[in-house]
Design a protein around this motif. Structure first.
Motif, PDB file in Angstrom:
ATOM      1  N   ILE A 104      -1.015  -3.604   0.529  1.00 49.67           N
ATOM      2  CA  ILE A 104      -2.201  -4.309   0.033  1.00 49.67           C
ATOM      3  C   ILE A 104      -2.809  -5.155   1.149  1.00 49.67           C
ATOM      4  O   ILE A 104      -4.029  -5.181   1.340  1.00 49.67           O
ATOM      5  N   PHE A 105      -1.960  -5.825   1.922  1.00 52.20           N
ATOM      6  CA  PHE A 105      -2.444  -6.630   3.040  1.00 52.20           C
ATOM      7  C   PHE A 105      -3.149  -5.756   4.079  1.00 52.20           C
ATOM      8  O   PHE A 105      -4.231  -6.096   4.560  1.00 52.20           O
ATOM      9  N   VAL A 106      -2.554  -4.618   4.418  1.00 54.26           N
ATOM     10  CA  VAL A 106      -3.136  -3.733   5.431  1.00 54.26           C
ATOM     11  C   VAL A 106      -4.462  -3.142   4.949  1.00 54.26           C
ATOM     12  O   VAL A 106      -5.412  -3.014   5.731  1.00 54.26           O
ATOM     13  N   VAL A 107      -4.560  -2.803   3.662  1.00 59.86           N
ATOM     14  CA  VAL A 107      -5.818  -2.291   3.115  1.00 59.86           C
ATOM     15  C   VAL A 107      -6.916  -3.349   3.256  1.00 59.86           C
ATOM     16  O   VAL A 107      -8.041  -3.047   3.659  1.00 59.86           O
ATOM     17  N   GLY A 108      -6.588  -4.589   2.937  1.00 60.37           N
ATOM     18  CA  GLY A 108      -7.563  -5.674   3.101  1.00 60.37           C
ATOM     19  C   GLY A 108      -7.969  -5.854   4.553  1.00 60.37           C
ATOM     20  O   GLY A 108      -9.139  -6.064   4.857  1.00 60.37           O
ATOM     21  N   LEU A 168     -10.308  -2.922   5.535  1.00 66.23           N
ATOM     22  CA  LEU A 168     -11.647  -3.122   4.968  1.00 66.23           C
ATOM     23  C   LEU A 168     -12.415  -4.202   5.724  1.00 66.23           C
ATOM     24  O   LEU A 168     -13.620  -4.078   5.949  1.00 66.23           O
ATOM     25  N   THR A 169     -11.721  -5.256   6.137  1.00 67.87           N
ATOM     26  CA  THR A 169     -12.366  -6.309   6.915  1.00 67.87           C
ATOM     27  C   THR A 169     -12.828  -5.776   8.270  1.00 67.87           C
ATOM     28  O   THR A 169     -13.941  -6.068   8.712  1.00 67.87           O
ATOM     29  N   LEU A 170     -11.987  -4.982   8.917  1.00 67.71           N
ATOM     30  CA  LEU A 170     -12.363  -4.415  10.210  1.00 67.71           C
ATOM     31  C   LEU A 170     -13.552  -3.466  10.089  1.00 67.71           C
ATOM     32  O   LEU A 170     -14.457  -3.478  10.931  1.00 67.71           O
ATOM     33  N   PHE A 177     -19.394  -2.425  11.042  1.00 70.36           N
ATOM     34  CA  PHE A 177     -20.750  -2.183  10.552  1.00 70.36           C
ATOM     35  C   PHE A 177     -21.669  -3.364  10.861  1.00 70.36           C
ATOM     36  O   PHE A 177     -22.837  -3.179  11.188  1.00 70.36           O
ATOM     37  N   LEU A 178     -21.145  -4.573  10.777  1.00 70.13           N
ATOM     38  CA  LEU A 178     -21.935  -5.751  11.096  1.00 70.13           C
ATOM     39  C   LEU A 178     -22.365  -5.736  12.556  1.00 70.13           C
ATOM     40  O   LEU A 178     -23.532  -5.976  12.881  1.00 70.13           O
ATOM     41  N   VAL A 179     -21.420  -5.435  13.447  1.00 71.81           N
ATOM     42  CA  VAL A 179     -21.736  -5.380  14.873  1.00 71.81           C
ATOM     43  C   VAL A 179     -22.714  -4.247  15.165  1.00 71.81           C
ATOM     44  O   VAL A 179     -23.658  -4.413  15.940  1.00 71.81           O
ATOM     45  N   LEU A 180     -22.518  -3.082  14.552  1.00 78.06           N
ATOM     46  CA  LEU A 180     -23.439  -1.960  14.767  1.00 78.06           C
ATOM     47  C   LEU A 180     -24.847  -2.288  14.281  1.00 78.06           C
ATOM     48  O   LEU A 180     -25.833  -1.908  14.915  1.00 78.06           O
ATOM     49  N   GLY A 228     -13.571  -9.291  -1.637  1.00 77.49           N
ATOM     50  CA  GLY A 228     -12.492  -8.335  -1.887  1.00 77.49           C
ATOM     51  C   GLY A 228     -11.466  -8.206  -0.781  1.00 77.49           C
ATOM     52  O   GLY A 228     -10.263  -8.355  -1.019  1.00 77.49           O
ATOM     53  N   PRO A 229     -11.877  -7.916   0.464  1.00 77.68           N
ATOM     54  CA  PRO A 229     -10.882  -7.776   1.534  1.00 77.68           C
ATOM     55  C   PRO A 229     -10.072  -9.046   1.768  1.00 77.68           C
ATOM     56  O   PRO A 229      -8.862  -8.989   1.974  1.00 77.68           O
TER      57      PRO A 229
END
Length: 85
Positions: free
Chosen positions: A21-25, A28-30, A35-38, A58-59
């Motif tokens: 669950i931690f890795v999924v979050g 998703l954050t990464l 996308f923000l940087v792009l 969510g993340p």
């Protein structure tokens, strides 16, 4: 007294679940940051998340839940080991 950490975790499946669950979050954050940087640097107009509340919180919520659950199970196991010494 030396603590024996070689004993298997009693709730190994739960620990693995909270770690996943931690890795999924984290993933998703990464993805969100990429996308923000792009969007900012590349002048792309990608609206993947559309500023939905669930994509903003969510993340982070997944990472907090995974971290707390994993840490609680780890401390529970360490407490169990101390009682057996």
């Amino acid at each position: 007294m030396r603590q024996d950490n070689s004993k298997p975790l009693v709730n190994a499946r739960w620990k693995m679940t909270f770690d996943i669950i931690f890795v999924v979050g984290l993933v998703l954050t990464l993805i969100k940051l990429v996308f923000l940087v792009l969007n900012k640097l590349g002048d792309l107009d990608i609206h993947v998340f559309n500023d939905k509340f669930i994509w903003n919180i969510g993340p982070l919520a997944l990472m907090v839940i995974g971290g707390i659950g994993s840490g609680a199970l780890k401390e529970k196991q360490q407490g169990t080991n101390k009682g057996n010494d």
